[in-house]
Motif scaffolding. Structure first.
Motif, PDB file in Angstrom:
ATOM      1  N   LEU A 292      21.671  -3.987  55.660  1.00  9.66           N
ATOM      2  CA  LEU A 292      22.700  -3.300  54.888  1.00  9.66           C
ATOM      3  C   LEU A 292      22.718  -1.813  55.233  1.00  9.66           C
ATOM      4  O   LEU A 292      21.671  -1.160  55.295  1.00  9.66           O
ATOM      5  CB  LEU A 292      22.454  -3.475  53.385  1.00  9.66           C
ATOM      6  N   GLU A 293      23.902  -1.307  55.475  1.00  8.20           N
ATOM      7  CA  GLU A 293      24.082   0.117  55.741  1.00  8.20           C
ATOM      8  C   GLU A 293      24.669   0.778  54.506  1.00  8.20           C
ATOM      9  O   GLU A 293      25.691   0.322  53.985  1.00  8.20           O
ATOM     10  CB  GLU A 293      25.021   0.331  56.930  1.00  8.20           C
ATOM     11  N   PRO A 294      24.016   1.827  54.006  1.00  4.36           N
ATOM     12  CA  PRO A 294      24.575   2.508  52.830  1.00  4.36           C
ATOM     13  C   PRO A 294      25.989   3.011  53.119  1.00  4.36           C
ATOM     14  O   PRO A 294      26.316   3.379  54.250  1.00  4.36           O
ATOM     15  CB  PRO A 294      23.613   3.688  52.603  1.00  4.36           C
ATOM     16  N   LYS A 295      26.796   2.996  52.088  1.00  3.39           N
ATOM     17  CA  LYS A 295      28.147   3.521  52.249  1.00  3.39           C
ATOM     18  C   LYS A 295      28.078   4.995  52.623  1.00  3.39           C
ATOM     19  O   LYS A 295      27.264   5.743  52.104  1.00  3.39           O
ATOM     20  CB  LYS A 295      28.941   3.350  50.950  1.00  3.39           C
ATOM     21  N   ARG A 296      28.924   5.406  53.516  1.00  2.00           N
ATOM     22  CA  ARG A 296      28.909   6.771  54.023  1.00  2.00           C
ATOM     23  C   ARG A 296      30.107   7.530  53.460  1.00  2.00           C
ATOM     24  O   ARG A 296      31.222   7.016  53.413  1.00  2.00           O
ATOM     25  CB  ARG A 296      28.921   6.783  55.546  1.00  2.00           C
ATOM     26  N   LEU A 330      27.556  11.165  55.389  1.00  2.00           N
ATOM     27  CA  LEU A 330      26.212  10.832  54.939  1.00  2.00           C
ATOM     28  C   LEU A 330      26.243   9.558  54.108  1.00  2.00           C
ATOM     29  O   LEU A 330      27.273   9.222  53.499  1.00  2.00           O
ATOM     30  CB  LEU A 330      25.636  11.971  54.085  1.00  2.00           C
ATOM     31  N   PRO A 331      25.122   8.858  54.038  1.00  2.00           N
ATOM     32  CA  PRO A 331      25.045   7.703  53.137  1.00  2.00           C
ATOM     33  C   PRO A 331      25.155   8.153  51.685  1.00  2.00           C
ATOM     34  O   PRO A 331      24.754   9.262  51.324  1.00  2.00           O
ATOM     35  CB  PRO A 331      23.664   7.109  53.440  1.00  2.00           C
ATOM     36  N   ALA A 332      25.712   7.291  50.859  1.00  2.00           N
ATOM     37  CA  ALA A 332      25.796   7.603  49.440  1.00  2.00           C
ATOM     38  C   ALA A 332      24.392   7.730  48.860  1.00  2.00           C
ATOM     39  O   ALA A 332      23.452   7.071  49.306  1.00  2.00           O
ATOM     40  CB  ALA A 332      26.583   6.520  48.716  1.00  2.00           C
ATOM     41  N   GLY A 333      24.255   8.614  47.882  1.00  2.00           N
ATOM     42  CA  GLY A 333      22.958   8.817  47.250  1.00  2.00           C
ATOM     43  C   GLY A 333      22.644  10.287  47.097  1.00  2.00           C
ATOM     44  O   GLY A 333      23.500  11.159  47.264  1.00  2.00           O
ATOM     45  N   VAL A 334      21.379  10.586  46.779  1.00  2.00           N
ATOM     46  CA  VAL A 334      20.927  11.956  46.541  1.00  2.00           C
ATOM     47  C   VAL A 334      20.419  12.551  47.849  1.00  2.00           C
ATOM     48  O   VAL A 334      19.660  11.913  48.584  1.00  2.00           O
ATOM     49  CB  VAL A 334      19.823  11.989  45.465  1.00  2.00           C
ATOM     50  N   HIS A 335      20.842  13.781  48.126  1.00  2.00           N
ATOM     51  CA  HIS A 335      20.451  14.473  49.350  1.00  2.00           C
ATOM     52  C   HIS A 335      20.030  15.900  49.006  1.00  2.00           C
ATOM     53  O   HIS A 335      20.356  16.423  47.938  1.00  2.00           O
ATOM     54  CB  HIS A 335      21.605  14.504  50.359  1.00  2.00           C
ATOM     55  N   ALA A 336      19.314  16.504  49.946  1.00  2.00           N
ATOM     56  CA  ALA A 336      18.879  17.900  49.800  1.00  2.00           C
ATOM     57  C   ALA A 336      19.576  18.742  50.856  1.00  2.00           C
ATOM     58  O   ALA A 336      19.697  18.328  52.014  1.00  2.00           O
ATOM     59  CB  ALA A 336      17.365  18.010  49.947  1.00  2.00           C
TER      60      ALA A 336
END
Length: 688
Positions: A292-296, A330-336
């Protein structure tokens, strides 16, 4: 055999060969154009179909072939279709092994078959062609595995117009296309061998097969296979679709039993992940590991300054254009996110990407430093990075400014504007002095010996009686001086005036004096023609009103000369005499007294602005004189010197308080003056 007979035989062979080829072509046209020929049992029909594909191949080199699943009603894969492919593979493989089919046999050590066909007279057979044996036949499962590995679109596999590159990719020279038509009691099976190099049909054939009960059963059944689907990472909420069935992932994998063979599409969906869609050709049990590839989602940034460096998750750089804008997927989610630029403190933050694009404005604030600036002159105007700053009375200002390059500019009236680039990387103290504008200024003066000063500084003489200099704008004081001339002094404003004419007027040489005497206990002013007596006391005083050389001599009634001033015995009696102080002769409130040489006595007051060599020599001679005759001779010399000097006039001055021998007396001061460079005044009195 003679030459003529041999030639006729060769010609006959050519005719027979052409005739046989024409018979073969006509027979193929009849077969394909008219399916109305007797139905045959399954094995016999397939043998004939395989033989038809082999015939005519000597003109083409086909060494490696593969048989595709047949296309038929609904294009679904049936057990009969799978059986048909496997049987055709077996027969083509047997041809490769050299099996006799249709009275065919391979020629010795040639690898070719000679196919016999009856002549029209039915008495003999004719060699139609030499057919190259296939070196290999790709097995059905292996064929579709190769198609899957090469990521070939399945729609291109069964299309003769697009299959040429497909054949090259799976490594075959030819592909066999099968078509099944249901004619009721019979099945019409057509086969075409298509070149994988040129895409052209090389050979073909048809077979009419009796549709017995076993065949009917195979036509109605679809072969199935199990499909195991594994999902990475395993997550709850994953939905999997295959062959019209949906299953939810509860563990690491899910299995679809008895999935129909043929073209299938596997779909995997999971929240926050991209939908995975995979098409494949199912021929046997298969397993798939779906990653599975995270949604970008697109992250857009707008950064100030534009030359900053922006990183996501510690390593992914976001490229920025000249305006400081950029984007990254970027993939969906938390990033820095971190941003840095020279002269700015580091910036960092976290953000969460969802389904929609996100735009982040990033405005870095520069590190500030303390800058103290002093501008001269104090009335100047100062500009920091183009903005005017307020200077205090001393021309100073202090501010906190960002690190980096800046510009300080200052201007003031009658000064040259100046711009200073400033690099701020620490606290700074800066001084900016504006150079005053200079303008030409000329002074023409008389007399030639005059000295020209501007603000106390002597101006250089550029030519006789002309002083020239470049002077800063503003108020100045011009002074012109020369010995014996009145001083010229004037306040001027540059550049309002560029030339000044100065003609000095001669100034009288002035000397103030007082003379007193004591007679019968009374102190009186000694004036012209006064009468004094032997042993009477008297005193004389002088005060210079400017720097001057003063000489005072006295000649008694016998013509003897004596020097009263300067007196080598008293240090304060020296030339030149500085203005402002009284010099008494004799000093320290003492009296001089008259001897017994009666007659007219004269006191000579001589003054000049320069030393007098003649009088200096006379003074030296007086020190060496030893008798009265020499003193009388020197007296004559003095009289001669005096005769060459101009006579000075006298006028009253203020009172002078004197205390000879403790007695207080206000003497009458008098001023001696003359416009000459040197003069003499004679005070004459009678000695009784």
């Amino acid at each position: 055999m003679g030459f003529e007979a041999e030639t006729k035989l060769k010609y006959l062979h050519k005719v027979l060969a052409k005739t046989g080829l024409m018979i073969f072509v006509l027979s193929m046209i009849i077969v394909f154009a008219n399916p109305a020929f007797p139905a045959a049992p399954l094995d016999q029909a397939l043998d004939q179909l395989a033989a038809d594909l082999v015939e005519g191949l000597p003109l083409h080199k086909v060494e490696r072939v593969a048989v595709l699943d047949p296309r038929g009603p609904g294009d679904d894969v049936s057990e009969f279709g799978v059986f048909l492919v496997e049987e055709m593979n077996r027969r083509l493989t047997l041809l490769k092994a050299g099996q006799r089919m249709l009275e065919s046999k391979p020629e010795k050590d040639s690898g070719y078959f000679t196919v016999k066909a009856p002549n029209p007279d039915g008495k003999s057979s004719l060699s139609l062609s030499k057919i190259k044996v296939f070196k290999s036949v790709v097995e059905r499962r292996r064929l579709y595995d190769l198609i899957q590995q090469k990521r070939i679109e399945l729609k291109d596999v069964f299309d003769p117009e697009t299959m040429a590159p497909v054949g090259k990719m799976v490594g075959v020279d030819g592909l066999v296309f099968l078509t099944v038509r249901d004619l009721g009691p019979e099945l019409l099976v057509s086969a075409r061998l298509v070149s994988a190099v040129e895409g052209a049909i090389l050979t073909g054939g048809k077979a009419l097969i009796e549709k017995d009960d076993p065949i009917k059963v195979m036509l109605t059944r679809q072969p199935g296979a199990d499909v195991l689907v594994m999902v990475d990472p395993p997550r709850e909420g994953v939905s999997i679709w295959l062959a019209g069935k949906e299953k939810s992932l509860k563990k690491e994998s899910v299995t679809f039993k008895d999935t129909p063979q043929g073209i299938q599409t596997l779909i995997v969906k999971a929240p926050c992940f991209e939908t995975c869609k995979l098409s494949f050709y199912l021929t046997c049990n298969r397993s798939f590991n779906i990653k599975l590839e995270p949604k970008r989602t697109v992250l857009q940034v707008s950064v100030n300054p534009a030359d900053a460096k922006v990183l996501v998750d510690g390593g992914k750089a976001i490229p920025l254009d000249a305006q400081g804008t950029g984007s990254i997927t970027l993939p969906a989610g938390v990033h820095a996110l971190t941003a840095s630029a020279k002269g700015y403190p580091a910036f960092s933050r976290t953000f969460e990407l969802g389904r929609l694009a996100l735009t982040l404005p990033i405005d870095l604030e520069k590190t500030k430093q303390k800058v103290c600036i002093a501008v001269y002159p104090g009335q100047a105007e100062a500009f920091w990075d183009g903005e005017r700053v307020a200077l205090d009375a001393d021309g100073r200002f202090t501010a906190l400014v960002h690190q980096g390059p800046h510009t300080l500019r200052a201007r003031a009236k009658n000064h040259i504007p100046q711009t200073m680039p400033v690099k701020v990387d620490r606290d700074l103290n800066l001084n900016l002095s504006l150079a005053a504008k200079k303008h030409p200024f000329e002074v023409r003066f008389t007399p030639p010996e005059a000295v020209v000063e501007l603000d106390g500084r002597v101006l250089p003489v550029s030519s006789p009686q002309v002083a020239f200099a470049r002077i800063t704008a503003g108020a100045h004081t011009l002074q012109v001086r020369a010995p014996g001339y009145d001083e010229f002094k004037k306040d001027i404003e540059i550049p309002n005036i560029a030339r000044q004419e100065v003609k000095l007027a001669k100034r009288p040489l002035r000397l103030e004096f007082a003379a007193i005497y004591e007679q019968q206990g009374r102190i009186r002013n000694l004036v012209q023609g006064a009468r004094l007596y032997s042993n009477g006391n008297y005193a004389v005083a002088v005060k210079a009103l400017e720097n001057a050389y003063v000489y005072v001599f006295q000649i008694d009634g016998l013509g003897k000369v004596s020097q009263l001033f300067p007196d080598p015995l008293f240090k304060e009696h020296e030339n030149p005499v500085q203005p402002g102080a009284w010099h008494w002769m004799p000093p320290k409130s003492h009296w001089a007294y008259l001897d017994d040489a009666k007659g007219m006595e004269r006191i000579y007051f001589l003054a000049s602005r320069r030393p007098s060599p003649e009088l200096e020599n006379l003074q030296s001679s007086l020190l060496l004189a030893k008798d009265e005759l020499m003193l009388a001779s020197l007296g004559k010399d003095l009289v001669e010197q005096v005769s060459m000097r101009g006579r000075a006039g006298v006028r009253p001055a203020g009172k002078i308080k004197v205390t000879p021998k403790g007695k207080v007396f206000e003497a009458a001061g008098r001023v001696i003056e003359s416009c000459g460079a040197e003069w003499v005044y004679v005070l004459e009195f009678e000695h009784k």
